[in-house]
Design a protein around this motif. Sequence first.
Motif, PDB file in Angstrom:
ATOM      1  N   VAL A   1      43.721  55.272  82.025  1.00  0.00           N
ATOM      2  CA  VAL A   1      43.063  54.038  81.473  1.00  0.00           C
ATOM      3  C   VAL A   1      43.620  53.072  81.536  1.00  0.00           C
ATOM      4  O   VAL A   1      44.622  52.853  80.649  1.00  0.00           O
ATOM      5  CB  VAL A   1      42.069  54.543  80.281  1.00  0.00           C
ATOM      6  CG1 VAL A   1      41.474  53.162  79.702  1.00  0.00           C
ATOM      7  CG2 VAL A   1      41.041  55.794  80.424  1.00  0.00           C
ATOM      8  N   ALA A   2      43.401  51.914  82.071  1.00  0.00           N
ATOM      9  CA  ALA A   2      44.294  50.676  82.056  1.00  0.00           C
ATOM     10  C   ALA A   2      43.292  49.495  81.246  1.00  0.00           C
ATOM     11  O   ALA A   2      42.473  49.127  81.663  1.00  0.00           O
ATOM     12  CB  ALA A   2      44.537  50.124  83.362  1.00  0.00           C
ATOM     13  N   ALA A   3      44.164  49.168  79.951  1.00  0.00           N
ATOM     14  CA  ALA A   3      43.387  48.325  79.008  1.00  0.00           C
ATOM     15  C   ALA A   3      44.067  46.922  79.121  1.00  0.00           C
ATOM     16  O   ALA A   3      45.347  47.000  79.020  1.00  0.00           O
ATOM     17  CB  ALA A   3      43.096  48.917  77.702  1.00  0.00           C
ATOM     18  N   GLU A   4      43.203  45.880  79.098  1.00  0.00           N
ATOM     19  CA  GLU A   4      43.669  44.437  79.283  1.00  0.00           C
ATOM     20  C   GLU A   4      42.690  43.695  78.574  1.00  0.00           C
ATOM     21  O   GLU A   4      41.450  43.925  78.625  1.00  0.00           O
ATOM     22  CB  GLU A   4      43.955  44.150  80.671  1.00  0.00           C
ATOM     23  CG  GLU A   4      44.021  42.631  80.746  1.00  0.00           C
ATOM     24  CD  GLU A   4      45.118  42.214  80.045  1.00  0.00           C
ATOM     25  OE1 GLU A   4      45.119  40.904  79.167  1.00  0.00           O
ATOM     26  OE2 GLU A   4      46.402  42.791  79.848  1.00  0.00           O
ATOM     27  N   LEU A   5      43.200  42.703  77.681  1.00  0.00           N
ATOM     28  CA  LEU A   5      42.261  42.143  76.779  1.00  0.00           C
ATOM     29  C   LEU A   5      41.608  40.977  77.377  1.00  0.00           C
ATOM     30  O   LEU A   5      40.333  40.723  77.325  1.00  0.00           O
ATOM     31  CB  LEU A   5      43.208  41.385  75.527  1.00  0.00           C
ATOM     32  CG  LEU A   5      42.577  40.483  74.495  1.00  0.00           C
ATOM     33  CD1 LEU A   5      41.149  41.097  73.987  1.00  0.00           C
ATOM     34  CD2 LEU A   5      43.463  39.773  73.764  1.00  0.00           C
ATOM     35  N   GLN A   6      42.351  40.193  78.452  1.00  0.00           N
ATOM     36  CA  GLN A   6      41.985  39.177  78.984  1.00  0.00           C
ATOM     37  C   GLN A   6      40.957  39.387  80.457  1.00  0.00           C
ATOM     38  O   GLN A   6      41.519  40.095  81.179  1.00  0.00           O
ATOM     39  CB  GLN A   6      42.864  37.910  79.631  1.00  0.00           C
ATOM     40  CG  GLN A   6      44.058  37.549  78.274  1.00  0.00           C
ATOM     41  CD  GLN A   6      43.085  36.662  77.217  1.00  0.00           C
ATOM     42  OE1 GLN A   6      42.030  35.962  77.893  1.00  0.00           O
ATOM     43  NE2 GLN A   6      43.357  36.651  76.120  1.00  0.00           N
ATOM     44  N   PRO A   7      39.829  39.108  80.489  1.00  0.00           N
ATOM     45  CA  PRO A   7      38.912  39.544  81.514  1.00  0.00           C
ATOM     46  C   PRO A   7      39.678  39.146  82.871  1.00  0.00           C
ATOM     47  O   PRO A   7      39.536  39.940  83.902  1.00  0.00           O
ATOM     48  CB  PRO A   7      37.708  38.891  81.444  1.00  0.00           C
ATOM     49  CG  PRO A   7      37.340  38.575  79.882  1.00  0.00           C
ATOM     50  CD  PRO A   7      38.969  38.307  79.599  1.00  0.00           C
TER      51      PRO A   7
END
Length: 477
Positions: free
Chosen positions: A313-319
């Motif tokens: 799972v790769a999580a990133e805050l900025q769309p």
Amino acid sequence: MPYQSRSGHRPARRDSKGGGRGTGPDPARRVAYDVLKAVHDRDAYANLLLPSMLRERKLAGRDAALATELSYGTLRHQGSYDAILDACVDRSISSVDSDVLPILRLGAHQLLNTKIPPHAAVSATITLARRVVGTHRARFANAVLRKVAARDLGEWLDIVAPDGGTDLVGHLAVTHSHPRWIVEALAEALGEDPAGGLAETERLLVAHNERPQVTLVAKPGRASIADLVNSGAVPARFSPYGVYLPEGDPALLREVKQQRAAVQDEASQLVALALSRVGLDGGDAHWLDACAGPGGKAALLAGLAGKRGARLVAAELQPARARLVAGAVRRSVRDAGRTVVADSTRPPWRAGSFDRVLVDAPCTGLGALRRRPEARWRRDAGSAAELVPLQRSLLDRALDATRPGGVVAYVTCSPHLAETRGVVGEVLAERSDVTVLRAADYLDDVPGLAVGDYAQFWPHRHGTDAMFLALLRRRSG
């Protein structure tokens, strides 16, 4: 006579037909000026702006090489040039307007750090100045650059740099073009004190001003080292997935065009590999990259996970950055990962959900000054302290997200002690459920890494970015 930088790099010379189709008769210098002005005026990132500008203005070959040398060379040595220019103007260099200052820096670089003949450097720069700042301000630039041309770089530094015997940090800061606070922070991270000399710190500063080699990663399951070697690359020293490209544009390689390989620093590859090498008891199916943008490490982790039947799972805050991550992960091993837009300090997943977690925390970026030279002028002495609360929160939540027996890799592209050992130490002081693993044991082919239980890469030792790594195992309790 071909132009050549003093580092041995041979930048471009415009051919008789004018080379590319950039703005005006000297497209390479105009591109360099526009890059320098954008960096100065709006904190643009040269590594993003320059390639897009070269494509937009259709510069290639020698023109593109000259524009690259002038842009990056000027940014790397900006601190030294500003000290010299300050001695050549009637008022402080800080009072020179933002249209003229890039012209002066660009001219100083050509005069002091390339083999472009002085008369040609001044003439070409002032011709550009007339086009972009007008005749009146071009006369001012001409007068200043003729003063600069009166001495070589060594002579100027003898005049403008503080005496090394009484102010060693100040001397190195001006001589090697780094803010004073960065010299102090790097010396502290290396364990050196000005009173005892800063020999290794100076070697590091010198390395920051050298053009870094291009390093590629062969995506696991998509390409092999042999594929890239057949395309002209050389196997990397340490990473089993890495190669160096001695020359040429990496975007032209077949494997890069097919998105089976990508540009990635060797230390970035190795910290991801170290996380994958830690032995686990129990399951190993669920991996997390908690700060995945722009996606380089996530793509490698997805490939490594896919080879084991695990999923990332790769999580990133900025769309916008999450879209970059999604593209990188999607082009890795099929069905080995997915991307989510999420704040990893307030995570949407349940505690204990993951077996392996990477926290590549936002940081000052002091470890990548070779590749992003303007970053040294963008930060200040308080930047690290401002980032520490976020880094601490990310690491704490990552440990919560890891199951007992699982492992967390805390990574920063900065050697600053506050962002590295300081953050890990503060988090460990609040928790009783973490064991620190000796990170260098999982990278035993790389010498000179160990800093106690942690690992620290260095440009002058390893030829990589200055990446920090801590490996932490979650215990029950």
